[in-house]
Write an enzyme that holds these catalytic residues in place. Sequence first.
Site, PDB file in Angstrom:
ATOM      1  N   SER D  49       3.912   3.814   3.895  1.00 47.20           N
ATOM      2  CA  SER D  49       4.448   3.191   5.470  1.00 47.20           C
ATOM      3  C   SER D  49       3.678   1.955   5.453  1.00 47.20           C
ATOM      4  O   SER D  49       2.285   2.129   5.248  1.00 47.20           O
ATOM      5  CB  SER D  49       3.937   4.334   6.416  1.00 47.20           C
ATOM      6  OG  SER D  49       4.040   3.929   7.633  1.00 47.20           O
ATOM      7  N   GLU D  50       4.155   0.786   5.890  1.00 48.21           N
ATOM      8  CA  GLU D  50       3.636  -0.272   5.791  1.00 48.21           C
ATOM      9  C   GLU D  50       2.576  -0.450   6.633  1.00 48.21           C
ATOM     10  O   GLU D  50       1.739  -1.587   6.501  1.00 48.21           O
ATOM     11  CB  GLU D  50       4.419  -1.371   5.871  1.00 48.21           C
ATOM     12  CG  GLU D  50       5.467  -1.667   7.106  1.00 48.21           C
ATOM     13  CD  GLU D  50       6.640  -0.882   7.336  1.00 48.21           C
ATOM     14  OE1 GLU D  50       6.792   0.198   6.531  1.00 48.21           O
ATOM     15  OE2 GLU D  50       7.582  -1.226   7.885  1.00 48.21           O
ATOM     16  N   ASN D  51       2.422   0.301   7.790  1.00 45.45           N
ATOM     17  CA  ASN D  51       1.380   0.262   8.897  1.00 45.45           C
ATOM     18  C   ASN D  51       0.056   0.808   8.026  1.00 45.45           C
ATOM     19  O   ASN D  51      -1.171   0.624   8.776  1.00 45.45           O
ATOM     20  CB  ASN D  51       1.588   0.800  10.001  1.00 45.45           C
ATOM     21  CG  ASN D  51       1.933   2.157   9.924  1.00 45.45           C
ATOM     22  OD1 ASN D  51       2.768   2.611   8.822  1.00 45.45           O
ATOM     23  ND2 ASN D  51       1.539   3.046  10.874  1.00 45.45           N
ATOM     24  N   SER D  91      -1.643  -2.846   2.143  1.00 41.24           N
ATOM     25  CA  SER D  91      -0.527  -2.277   2.394  1.00 41.24           C
ATOM     26  C   SER D  91       0.554  -3.465   1.669  1.00 41.24           C
ATOM     27  O   SER D  91       1.534  -3.028   1.047  1.00 41.24           O
ATOM     28  CB  SER D  91      -0.350  -2.112   3.789  1.00 41.24           C
ATOM     29  OG  SER D  91       1.043  -1.244   4.031  1.00 41.24           O
TER      30      SER D  91
END
Lengths: 224, 224, 220, 220
Positions: D49-51, D91
């Site tokens: 999840s890129e967050n 990330s």
Amino acid sequence: MTKVIRLEEAISKIENGMTIMVGGFIGCGAPSQLLEEVCRKQVKELTLIANDTGILGDAMSQLIVQRCVNKLIATHIGTNKETGRQMSAGELEVKLIPQGTLVEQIRAAGAGLGGILTPTGIGTLVEEGKQKLVVNDTEYLLELPVRANVALLNAYKADKAGNLVYRRAARNFNPLMATAADTVIAQVDRIVEVGEIDPDEVMTPGIFVDYLVQKQPREVSSVG
Amino acid sequence: MTKVIRLEEAISKIENGMTIMVGGFIGCGAPSQLLEEVCRKQVKELTLIANDTGILGDAMSQLIVQRCVNKLIATHIGTNKETGRQMSAGELEVKLIPQGTLVEQIRAAGAGLGGILTPTGIGTLVEEGKQKLVVNDTEYLLELPVRANVALLNAYKADKAGNLVYRRAARNFNPLMATAADTVIAQVDRIVEVGEIDPDEVMTPGIFVDYLVQKQPREVSSVG
Amino acid sequence: MLDKEARIDWLVKRVAQEFKTGDVVNLGIGIPTRVANALPEGIKIILQSENGYMGVGPVPEAGKEDPDTVNAGGQYATILPGGCSFDSAMSFAIIRGGHVDATVLGALQVDEDGNLASWMIPGKMVPGMGGAMDLVVGARRVIVAMEHAAKNGGIKVLKKCTLPLTASRQVNLIVTDMGVIEVTPKGLVLREIAPGLTFAEVQACTEAILLTPESEIVEV
Amino acid sequence: MLDKEARIDWLVKRVAQEFKTGDVVNLGIGIPTRVANALPEGIKIILQSENGYMGVGPVPEAGKEDPDTVNAGGQYATILPGGCSFDSAMSFAIIRGGHVDATVLGALQVDEDGNLASWMIPGKMVPGMGGAMDLVVGARRVIVAMEHAAKNGGIKVLKKCTLPLTASRQVNLIVTDMGVIEVTPKGLVLREIAPGLTFAEVQACTEAILLTPESEIVEV
């Protein structure tokens, strides 16, 4: 000489026309109570650097709704329709940046780098006005550092020396922004004594943090 | 399909002539048992990327003493006289790089950046052969990514998914090198089950780590 | 004139007066390391160790050494309460990014333009620059702390460095066992003279022309 | 021909067949998110999840939501055992650095050169690119998962994208409710056709010329 100060005193460090960086990702890890005070005090003409402008209704979104901001640097504004409306109406200047690029620009400012080369944005509108360099037959964009006067952060835990610990996905941009502003203010759930956080647990060294504000517990409003 | 393998199997991934990165700072946080096996196996003609070559007598220094290395990229070699001797005698090619630059070069390789601009080295021998760029009236050197075939790391704790936790000053280059090699092997003091490390405690995400080797306890030789 | 050890003590104490509470400082190996124990009463600074932590404490008691806690010189060290550890990327972000208030380090040569040579003598000694080049470029203030003359009597404060530079025009202050010299746009100003010495005696051991605090060229 | 929902199901299951155990995958919002629940028996992938975390788990049970654990779309999520959290720099180091095996995302337009447009319609909709530009440039494999035609019936698989690009020449595979199209140096190859459709029917909804797996231009 403690770093722990009251909310009102913390936000008094922000003057009209300043550039502020705000941590958080669609509200998660955003310093909601600091933002509410910025709105309440009606600080104006801010340049806001943030991943997004929150979801309409949350503290971050109110910075836009209440017209504290006249320039925005962000990666995504789709979750706050008011941002798009003000942009379309020419009331808000918006610069959209790929997320990985904004991250590196903030990091570069904090780390004393003059810029970084990224392949992201090559062949797109993001190229416009930027220097391109070729390294090992690959084209890159030169992206420059981005810094702010004040960074507003959210942390889960801090000691009184300013060492910060974040939790889960609430970390996001917070530790990077801690390095790239003249004044760094963190809203913290739990403030503990110096020595209570193990050195290996610290995510942002205390030297980066100027002020800590204790987050106030709120009554959860019952539904219905 | 576990990542935990035997020492001999791990080191069999390193072939003569490869480029290896090794974590550690004057021995602290260096993967001593992995290095001992590289020496025992007499892997040859390696290019070694490391902060330093250890202190004469330690595992890192033996890579040089036993002539496993014919090219070295490091920031400091003063603590291992044999490195200087081989360099002066023309037996070892040595490239010295400022520490902060080497760090960013490794990070750039891991992060998919084409390079970074640093002010470090301007006006010194470090400039030689490098492109200079001026950003906001300041001169910077363009420094390019540095990566390796294999990274040898040391960690305090790992879970079987490869998530790594380092301790104190033993962290140093280890987490950066984890991102910048085709094959990543970590020597670990304590290997625990998946789920036993809190997500916020992880310093190197397991996806970067290919193999884990359990560090063997050694008898401490009594003095005198 | 003080004896040599007393002059070094004077130097170390004098460097220690340059800091205020809360300053983030990186101390090099040797004489600079001694500054930590010479701070004026009540002054508390935060020491950074470039191998990866903040809050360097005293040398550990015998038997309490932690192999994971060593300083940038490889010696056993401690981390004070409120300290924190980090990787080399963060360490040099702190250094290069201007978050270190001062670095104190030794020198082979320093000159009137604030140039510093400290990392190699071609053909003779090439230990490498380690973190020194980043420290000198990144720290807000660069303080050279060294004996005024080389062991062989050679002059170290020059008109122009002859050895390969560590950095160009970054030195702010030179504190030696003979005096305190500020690097200014006009040249080197001798701000203080060690007890028992005269301006002329300091100038005699210095190739660069020293200015008085009134910033006039002095007839030696 | 299948009804619309069944065709989307086919699409989602078909994308899910592209992975092997251990693959690191980033799934976009909408149809791509559904791929997580359609993996073949025994295949375990690692979702990013890129967050800021690795090991995205199922949606939390009601009452067990953690405000600090949300996905990149802002919805409550969970982290599986063996997952880990990190900052945005790590990330995107993972994403840009080639450590994500595949990204699956929707599109407004995609063309025969593998160009992708997904982030804005000038004068109409400008949500911003978020992490999409980095994902498309950095992931080893880029899979577009979308309905073949736009809601208004407009054609989305074009000879040349007309909307501003998300990235140039990065798409590897286009999976729609009508078929599976590979982007090759020769052009778009229609590898599979959804149940009940013919090659001609897919081509009729596509501006770009589709090639058969034999890589010959087909007379429609």
